[in-house]
Design an enzyme around this catalytic site. Structure first.
Site, PDB file in Angstrom:
ATOM      1  CB  CYS A 162      -2.392 -24.907 -16.004  1.00 51.34           C
ATOM      2  SG  CYS A 162      -0.947 -24.004 -16.563  1.00 51.34           S
ATOM      3  CG  ASP A 178      -3.903 -25.002 -20.937  1.00 46.45           C
ATOM      4  OD1 ASP A 178      -4.920 -25.707 -20.987  1.00 46.45           O
ATOM      5  OD2 ASP A 178      -3.092 -25.033 -20.009  1.00 46.45           O
ATOM      6  CB  CYS A 219      -1.541 -28.518 -21.942  1.00 46.07           C
ATOM      7  SG  CYS A 219      -1.326 -26.767 -22.285  1.00 46.07           S
ATOM      8  CB  CYS A 221       2.567 -22.527 -18.371  1.00 45.10           C
ATOM      9  SG  CYS A 221       2.391 -24.279 -17.982  1.00 45.10           S
TER      10      CYS A 221
HETATM   11 FE1  FES Z   1      -1.068 -25.705 -20.471  1.00 47.89          FE
HETATM   12 FE2  FES Z   1       0.152 -24.655 -18.446  1.00 47.89          FE
HETATM   13  S1  FES Z   1      -0.419 -26.717 -18.672  1.00 47.89           S
HETATM   14  S2  FES Z   1      -0.284 -23.724 -20.315  1.00 47.89           S
END
Ligand code: FES
Length: 123
Positions: free
Chosen positions: A58, A35, A33, A102
């Protein structure tokens, strides 16, 4: 979809922000993702005296960042590095299955920070 605890930690995150005076930082990213999370630790007498975080991610990544600081604060390094993604998710009364990955970020970020501390790496 999210538990009340997740929503609470997302809306009122605990220990948010970079520590002014930290001993080590763990940076982890989720390649899927994109992140990114930084976990900062201040260590005294082998215990996590203070802990902070910066997370670009997120809602679940924010909530798990917040929760891991509550779980880790005051623990010895050996106790803290045993905190698993399941411990974090359980403390948040669960995460939706598609969001379990996550919680990896928080658990891995803390482990990385402790590893860097033990190796004398500050940044
Ligand atoms: Fe990337 Fe949650 S969607 S850490």
């Amino acid at each position: 979809m999210y538990s009340q605890k997740v929503i609470d930690h997302f809306m009122n995150p605990r220990n948010k922000g970079k520590l002014k005076d930290y001993d080590a930082v763990g940076k982890v990213g989720n390649p899927v993702c994109g992140d990114v999370m930084y976990i900062y630790i201040k260590v005294k007498d082998n215990r996590i005296e203070d802990i902070g975080w910066e997370t670009m991610g997120c809602a679940a990544a924010i909530a798990t960042s917040s929760m891991i600081t509550e779980l880790a604060k005051g623990k010895t390094l050996e106790e803290a590095e045993k905190i698993t993604k399941k411990d974090i998710a359980d403390a948040l009364d669960g995460l939706p299955p598609i969001k379990m990955h996550c919680s990896n970020l928080a658990a891995d970020g803390l482990k990385k920070a402790i590893e860097n501390y033990k190796n004398g790496v500050k940044k």
